[in-house]
Design a protein around this motif. Structure first.
Motif, PDB file in Angstrom:
ATOM      1  N   ALA A  68       0.844  -1.213   0.000  1.00  0.00           N
ATOM      2  CA  ALA A  68       0.000   0.000   0.000  1.00  0.00           C
ATOM      3  C   ALA A  68       0.872   1.253   0.000  1.00  0.00           C
ATOM      4  N   GLU A  69       1.890   1.235   0.852  1.00  0.00           N
ATOM      5  CA  GLU A  69       2.804   2.379   0.950  1.00  0.00           C
ATOM      6  C   GLU A  69       3.464   2.653  -0.410  1.00  0.00           C
ATOM      7  N   LEU A  70       3.880   1.581  -1.069  1.00  0.00           N
ATOM      8  CA  LEU A  70       4.545   1.710  -2.373  1.00  0.00           C
ATOM      9  C   LEU A  70       3.589   2.259  -3.434  1.00  0.00           C
ATOM     10  N   VAL A  71       2.421   1.633  -3.566  1.00  0.00           N
ATOM     11  CA  VAL A  71       1.532   1.996  -4.679  1.00  0.00           C
ATOM     12  C   VAL A  71       0.828   3.340  -4.492  1.00  0.00           C
ATOM     13  N   PHE A  72       0.684   3.793  -3.237  1.00  0.00           N
ATOM     14  CA  PHE A  72       0.065   5.099  -3.049  1.00  0.00           C
ATOM     15  C   PHE A  72       1.073   6.239  -3.207  1.00  0.00           C
ATOM     16  N   GLN A  73       2.360   5.883  -3.276  1.00  0.00           N
ATOM     17  CA  GLN A  73       3.395   6.891  -3.510  1.00  0.00           C
ATOM     18  C   GLN A  73       3.879   6.895  -4.960  1.00  0.00           C
ATOM     19  N   LYS A  74       3.793   5.728  -5.617  1.00  0.00           N
ATOM     20  CA  LYS A  74       4.334   5.608  -6.983  1.00  0.00           C
ATOM     21  C   LYS A  74       3.261   5.126  -7.959  1.00  0.00           C
ATOM     22  N   PRO A  75       2.740   6.033  -8.782  1.00  0.00           N
ATOM     23  CA  PRO A  75       1.692   5.653  -9.726  1.00  0.00           C
ATOM     24  C   PRO A  75       2.099   4.513 -10.675  1.00  0.00           C
ATOM     25  N   ASP A  76       3.381   4.470 -11.077  1.00  0.00           N
ATOM     26  CA  ASP A  76       3.793   3.394 -11.988  1.00  0.00           C
ATOM     27  C   ASP A  76       3.730   2.030 -11.296  1.00  0.00           C
ATOM     28  N   ALA A  77       4.072   1.980 -10.011  1.00  0.00           N
ATOM     29  CA  ALA A  77       3.981   0.724  -9.252  1.00  0.00           C
ATOM     30  C   ALA A  77       2.510   0.315  -9.112  1.00  0.00           C
ATOM     31  N   ARG A  78       1.635   1.306  -8.906  1.00  0.00           N
ATOM     32  CA  ARG A  78       0.197   1.027  -8.782  1.00  0.00           C
ATOM     33  C   ARG A  78      -0.323   0.421 -10.081  1.00  0.00           C
ATOM     34  N   GLN A  79       0.149   0.968 -11.210  1.00  0.00           N
ATOM     35  CA  GLN A  79      -0.266   0.460 -12.520  1.00  0.00           C
ATOM     36  C   GLN A  79       0.172  -0.992 -12.716  1.00  0.00           C
ATOM     37  N   ILE A  80       1.392  -1.301 -12.298  1.00  0.00           N
ATOM     38  CA  ILE A  80       1.913  -2.672 -12.426  1.00  0.00           C
ATOM     39  C   ILE A  80       1.083  -3.623 -11.568  1.00  0.00           C
ATOM     40  N   LEU A  81       0.835  -3.218 -10.317  1.00  0.00           N
ATOM     41  CA  LEU A  81       0.051  -4.063  -9.408  1.00  0.00           C
ATOM     42  C   LEU A  81      -1.360  -4.282  -9.969  1.00  0.00           C
ATOM     43  N   ASN A  82      -1.990  -3.204 -10.445  1.00  0.00           N
ATOM     44  CA  ASN A  82      -3.338  -3.325 -11.016  1.00  0.00           C
ATOM     45  C   ASN A  82      -3.346  -4.256 -12.220  1.00  0.00           C
ATOM     46  N   GLY A  83      -2.275  -4.200 -13.014  1.00  0.00           N
ATOM     47  CA  GLY A  83      -2.150  -5.070 -14.182  1.00  0.00           C
ATOM     48  C   GLY A  83      -2.062  -6.542 -13.801  1.00  0.00           C
ATOM     49  N   ILE A  84      -1.508  -6.810 -12.638  1.00  0.00           N
ATOM     50  CA  ILE A  84      -1.404  -8.196 -12.145  1.00  0.00           C
ATOM     51  C   ILE A  84      -2.745  -8.643 -11.567  1.00  0.00           C
ATOM     52  N   ILE A  85      -3.345  -7.791 -10.740  1.00  0.00           N
ATOM     53  CA  ILE A  85      -4.510  -8.207  -9.944  1.00  0.00           C
ATOM     54  C   ILE A  85      -5.860  -8.010 -10.644  1.00  0.00           C
ATOM     55  N   HIS A  86      -6.069  -6.861 -11.277  1.00  0.00           N
ATOM     56  CA  HIS A  86      -7.408  -6.543 -11.812  1.00  0.00           C
ATOM     57  C   HIS A  86      -7.975  -7.552 -12.811  1.00  0.00           C
ATOM     58  N   PRO A  87      -7.196  -8.017 -13.806  1.00  0.00           N
ATOM     59  CA  PRO A  87      -7.785  -9.002 -14.739  1.00  0.00           C
ATOM     60  C   PRO A  87      -8.233 -10.281 -14.025  1.00  0.00           C
ATOM     61  N   ARG A  88      -7.486 -10.694 -13.012  1.00  0.00           N
ATOM     62  CA  ARG A  88      -7.841 -11.903 -12.264  1.00  0.00           C
ATOM     63  C   ARG A  88      -9.088 -11.681 -11.404  1.00  0.00           C
ATOM     64  N   VAL A  89      -9.214 -10.466 -10.871  1.00  0.00           N
ATOM     65  CA  VAL A  89     -10.406 -10.128 -10.070  1.00  0.00           C
ATOM     66  C   VAL A  89     -11.633 -10.135 -10.972  1.00  0.00           C
ATOM     67  N   ARG A  90     -11.525  -9.498 -12.150  1.00  0.00           N
ATOM     68  CA  ARG A  90     -12.667  -9.449 -13.080  1.00  0.00           C
ATOM     69  C   ARG A  90     -13.118 -10.847 -13.473  1.00  0.00           C
ATOM     70  N   SER A  91     -12.151 -11.700 -13.761  1.00  0.00           N
ATOM     71  CA  SER A  91     -12.450 -13.070 -14.170  1.00  0.00           C
ATOM     72  C   SER A  91     -13.161 -13.826 -13.042  1.00  0.00           C
ATOM     73  N   ARG A  92     -12.671 -13.674 -11.816  1.00  0.00           N
ATOM     74  CA  ARG A  92     -13.274 -14.357 -10.658  1.00  0.00           C
ATOM     75  C   ARG A  92     -14.674 -13.806 -10.356  1.00  0.00           C
ATOM     76  N   MET A  93     -14.869 -12.488 -10.505  1.00  0.00           N
ATOM     77  CA  MET A  93     -16.188 -11.881 -10.266  1.00  0.00           C
ATOM     78  C   MET A  93     -17.197 -12.453 -11.265  1.00  0.00           C
ATOM     79  N   GLN A  94     -16.795 -12.614 -12.526  1.00  0.00           N
ATOM     80  CA  GLN A  94     -17.693 -13.183 -13.547  1.00  0.00           C
ATOM     81  C   GLN A  94     -18.051 -14.623 -13.194  1.00  0.00           C
TER      82      GLN A  94
END
Length: 195
Positions: A68-94
Motif C-alpha cells: 500500500a505504501e509503495l503503490v500510493f506513492q508511486k503511480p507506476d507501481a500502482r499500474q503494475i500491481l493493477n495489471g497483475i490483480i485486476h484481470p484476475r479479479v474481473r475473471s473471478r467476479m464473472q
C-alpha cells in the motif's frame, strides 16, 4: 440478470450500503474481498515478488501495508500491481456471478469508473459524503493519518465526477435511517417491472 455497480470514495460508507443491500437479500460481490483472495495465490505472489522485490511478500501472503505504501506513492507501481490483480479479479467476479440465481446482482467495485467497468453495468450507485466526514471515519476505522487518507483519495476519480456519472447517488452524511431510505428508494427503482 441486472448488474449494478456500487462504488464510492474512501470513507463514503459504501460497505454500509452493501450490507443494507445484502440484508434485503440482494447478492453483493465484493471486488476487494475477491482481490484479497486472488492476491494470496502463489502465482500472483510470485509476480508481485518479481515486480517489486521479495520484501513485498511474506510467508502469510502479500505484505499489504508495504505494498500500500509503495503503490500510493508511486503511480507506476500502482499500474503494475493493477495489471497483475485486476484481470484476475474481473475473471473471478464473472465466475461468481454465473453461480448466482438472482434477478439483480450488485458488484461492489472501488475503482468502478477508473477501470471503465461501469460500461458493463445496467446501472451504477455512487455513495458519497463530505470530505471531512470521510476523513474522520477512516481515521477512526483504519487508524490512518489525514495525509495517508488524502493520498489514497487522490488516486481515485474525484467524488464530483463519480456523482456526475452515476445512475443513482446516495449521500451518506446523516443518520442510518436517512441512508436506509435512499437505499430503499433505489431498490424500488431497480426492481420496478420494466414498462
Amino acid at each position: 440478470m441486472k448488474r449494478i455497480g456500487l462504488t464510492g470514495s474512501i470513507g463514503s460508507g459504501k460497505s454500509t450500503v452493501a450490507r443494507m443491500l445484502m440484508a434485503r437479500g440482494i447478492p453483493v460481490l465484493d471486488a476487494d474481498q475477491v482481490a484479497r483472495e486472488v492476491s494470496s495465490s502463489p502465482e500472483v505472489l510470485a509476480l508481485i515478488a518479481e515486480a517489486f522485490g521479495p520484501q513485498y511478500v511474506t510467508p502469510e501472503g502479500m505484505n499489504r501495508p508495504k505494498v500500500a505504501e509503495l503503490v500510493f506513492q508511486k503511480p507506476d507501481a500502482r499500474q503494475i500491481l493493477n495489471g497483475i490483480i485486476h484481470p484476475r479479479v474481473r475473471s473471478r467476479m464473472q465466475e461468481l456471478e454465473t453461480q448466482l440465481n438472482a434477478d439483480l446482482v450488485v458488484q461492489d467495485i472501488p475503482l468502478l469508473f477508473e477501470g471503465g467497468l461501469d460500461t458493463m453495468m445496467d446501472a451504477t450507485i455512487v455513495v458519497d459524503a463530505p470530505l471531512e466526514q470521510r476523513i474522520e471515519r477512516v481515521m477512526v476505522r483504519d487508524g490512518l493519518t489525514r495525509e495517508q487518507i488524502l493520498a489514497r483519495d487522490r488516486t481515485q476519480m474525484p467524488s464530483e465526477e463519480k456523482r456526475k456519472r452515476a445512475t443513482f447517488v446516495v449521500m451518506n452524511e446523516g443518520s442510518l435511517d436517512m441512508l436506509e431510505m435512499q437505499v430503499n428508494y433505489i431498490l424500488d427503482e431497480l426492481l420496478a417491472p420494466e414498462s
